[in-house]
Design a protein around this motif. Sequence first.
Motif, PDB file in Angstrom:
ATOM      1  N   ASN B  16       1.029  -1.266  -0.349  1.00 29.53           N
ATOM      2  CA  ASN B  16       0.215  -0.113  -0.216  1.00 29.53           C
ATOM      3  C   ASN B  16       0.847   1.037  -0.368  1.00 29.53           C
ATOM      4  OD1 ASN B  16      -3.273  -0.380   0.313  1.00 29.53           O
ATOM      5  ND2 ASN B  16      -1.766  -2.177   1.463  1.00 29.53           N
ATOM      6  N   LYS B  17       1.043   2.479  -0.977  1.00 29.92           N
ATOM      7  CA  LYS B  17       1.418   3.071  -0.458  1.00 29.92           C
ATOM      8  C   LYS B  17      -0.127   4.943  -1.096  1.00 29.92           C
ATOM      9  CE  LYS B  17       4.328   5.978  -3.116  1.00 29.92           C
ATOM     10  NZ  LYS B  17       5.844   6.460  -1.922  1.00 29.92           N
ATOM     11  N   TRP B  18       0.692   5.951  -0.241  1.00 30.51           N
ATOM     12  CA  TRP B  18       0.628   6.863  -0.252  1.00 30.51           C
ATOM     13  C   TRP B  18       0.839   7.824  -0.891  1.00 30.51           C
ATOM     14  CZ3 TRP B  18      -0.839   2.856   3.573  1.00 30.51           C
ATOM     15  CH2 TRP B  18      -2.370   2.631   3.220  1.00 30.51           C
ATOM     16  N   TYR B  19       0.198   8.969  -1.651  1.00 30.38           N
ATOM     17  CA  TYR B  19       0.865  10.208  -1.837  1.00 30.38           C
ATOM     18  C   TYR B  19       0.374  11.609  -1.040  1.00 30.38           C
ATOM     19  CZ  TYR B  19       4.550   8.992  -5.547  1.00 30.38           C
ATOM     20  OH  TYR B  19       5.575   8.463  -6.264  1.00 30.38           O
ATOM     21  N   GLY B  20       0.188  11.961   0.065  1.00 26.45           N
ATOM     22  CA  GLY B  20      -0.190  12.305   1.120  1.00 26.45           C
ATOM     23  C   GLY B  20      -2.305  11.987   0.846  1.00 26.45           C
ATOM     24  N   VAL B  28      -1.304  -4.102  -3.601  1.00 24.42           N
ATOM     25  CA  VAL B  28      -0.679  -5.690  -4.721  1.00 24.42           C
ATOM     26  C   VAL B  28      -0.539  -6.236  -4.102  1.00 24.42           C
ATOM     27  CG1 VAL B  28       0.570  -4.777  -6.304  1.00 24.42           C
ATOM     28  CG2 VAL B  28      -0.942  -2.554  -5.677  1.00 24.42           C
ATOM     29  N   SER B  29      -0.118  -7.937  -4.864  1.00 23.81           N
ATOM     30  CA  SER B  29       0.515  -8.765  -4.772  1.00 23.81           C
ATOM     31  C   SER B  29       0.864  -9.036  -5.242  1.00 23.81           C
ATOM     32  CB  SER B  29      -0.300  -9.713  -3.404  1.00 23.81           C
ATOM     33  OG  SER B  29      -0.714  -9.194  -2.271  1.00 23.81           O
ATOM     34  N   PHE B 217      -2.788  -3.428 -14.413  1.00 19.15           N
ATOM     35  CA  PHE B 217      -2.988  -2.359 -13.410  1.00 19.15           C
ATOM     36  C   PHE B 217      -4.008  -1.030 -13.654  1.00 19.15           C
ATOM     37  CE2 PHE B 217      -0.562  -1.018 -10.121  1.00 19.15           C
ATOM     38  CZ  PHE B 217      -0.128  -2.257  -9.575  1.00 19.15           C
ATOM     39  N   ASP B 218      -4.707  -1.609 -13.009  1.00 16.77           N
ATOM     40  CA  ASP B 218      -5.934   0.091 -13.265  1.00 16.77           C
ATOM     41  C   ASP B 218      -6.542   0.596 -11.846  1.00 16.77           C
ATOM     42  OD1 ASP B 218      -9.061   0.377 -14.771  1.00 16.77           O
ATOM     43  OD2 ASP B 218      -7.443   2.162 -14.447  1.00 16.77           O
TER      44      ASP B 218
END
Lengths: 387, 248
Positions: B16-20, B28-29, B217-218
């Motif tokens: 899991n990644k957040w930009y802000g 994602v695995s 990916f979407d």
Amino acid sequence: MSVSKSRIKARVWLKENLFSSWKNTFLTCLSAAVLLFITKGILSWLIFTANWEVIYANIRLLMVGQYPVEEIWRIWTMLCLAMFLLGMSWGIYRGVFTQISVVLIVIFAVTALIPFISGTARLWLFLEIILIGAGYWFGRTFSHVKKFYLICWVVCFPLILLLINGFGLLKHVKSNLWGGFYLTILIAIVTIVFSFPLGILLALGRRSKLPAIHWFCVVYIEAVRGVPLITVLFMSQLLLPLFIGNLFELSSVLRVMIGFTLFNAAYVAETVRGGMQAIPRGQYEAAEALGLNYVQRMTFIIMPQALRNVIPALVGTIIEVFKDTSLVAIVSLMDLMGIAKRIIANPQFLGRQMEVFIFVASVFLVLCLLLSNVSKRLEITLNRDRN
Amino acid sequence: MAEDKGSAYIACRNINKWYGTHHVLKNVSLEVKKGEVIVIIGPSGSGKSTFIRTINGLEEIQQGEIIVDGISLSDNISDIEAIRKETGMVFQQFNLFPHMTIKENIILAPIWVRKIPKESAVKIALELLERVGILDQADKYPGQLSGGQQQRAAIARALAMQPKIMLFDEPTSALDPEMIKEVLDVMKTLAESGMTLLIVTHEMNFAREVADRIIFFDGGEIIESGTPEHFFENPKHERTKLFLSQIL
């Protein structure tokens, strides 16, 4: 036939460029009048009123201050070592060193021809020119042995330090006797040599993610940039001894060098940081992706590009350092400017300020012109390599 | 197409990644076996480039686990650098170092990271340059090469480190159409040689020919994954079908 043709061409050019309309004609006449007035004033001053006796009589003071006469050979020897290294660099690297060497040879030759230079000085100047040549020959012959070049630097550097200081082997010349152009060059070179690495470290520190380093660098840079150089010089004269206490004695010259270095490092830091920001992010990423560590990335990828980006600004900083050394006159150090003021105050040379200031200005002008030409040459060489 | 399907070379679990506040990667695995060629496709902004950059630590993740060649990706610099030794990356903008010749670009990392002596590194560099077809450009500067040549030089630079895995982030997206083929050909030979490849691209024909698995990916998550036959003939999800209808 060709004479009248060129005369006609000249008339046509004059008509088109200077006298094309009433307004232009008026402006041309006005500018011509102003130029004539100024030129007449300068020429009449130069020919009739100027008396260069003040320079003849004080040339030694202006060049080396109150350095004891019997020890001046040390300054000449330092110059010899430097000229040899310059010649070697010219022989090995060509490029920008060619220009510097040629200009210096011309300056030495012209100075040797000036009537009031002493015989010994002429011999020394001649020796300098020969040494540049010798260095060049050495460089060409041994250009494949880079180690030889490094050894020469490693040997010359302590020799120069020995000549400056004495270290017991030679008579110790107290630093308050150092003066004139010699002191100017000394302060400027020491400041540049030490403030550049310090400035690069500060720039890297300011971009660091570690809060302690980052904030220290920010505070340092902003504090130093908010203060005029003259206050830093005063502070270093008065405060440094308080900080260092009685650990060791700091001569006036050393205090000024320290203050000046710390001051200039902040400006170098901001210039280098600007250069780093101009590098695309992709360069940092590619270097990281290859597995290079921080030091390797900075040394091989980032710093070479950053410094190349800001050569004009960095050479500008160097030129400013040379000119700002004249401020040390205000803290009573006898650099070129300080000596100049002393000479003017001498009743024997009353009213001769103009000649002295013109002399000082010319020295700085020649130096700074040389430096900006070096800068232009360096940019061309580096861009040619890249493209 | 590689035969040797060993244990997982790259294992990503619940990344899991957040930009802000913007959630760019959602749970994602992915597991990549040795020798597999994975092609990642998807619309712009779907997070595929971000995802591929998390694998060699160019992007940080807030949650999840990434294990590359047995080394777990953490905050530890030495772990990250160990992983970067084994993963080579090729960028959309080439990112060759402009102040060095092509040869110097290639030998820099092997000398300083793998500590190979200079003569061996030069030998490897020249072999790689021949392999990608630009041996005659070895002493030129990147600015003097065409886009296709620069990208091939970048591939050679990544290969010089003898990585176990190669990551490609839209390698042909910045190239003129005439030059795309020369780069794709190099990538095809790499795939055929059995190297593990992770490729983000918009080149569908290339994907069909070379991939062992295609990942779609979407919106920051993996919608569908499968073999090229499954993917192009029989897509399951609506979004996959929509995307394919727009590009094919």
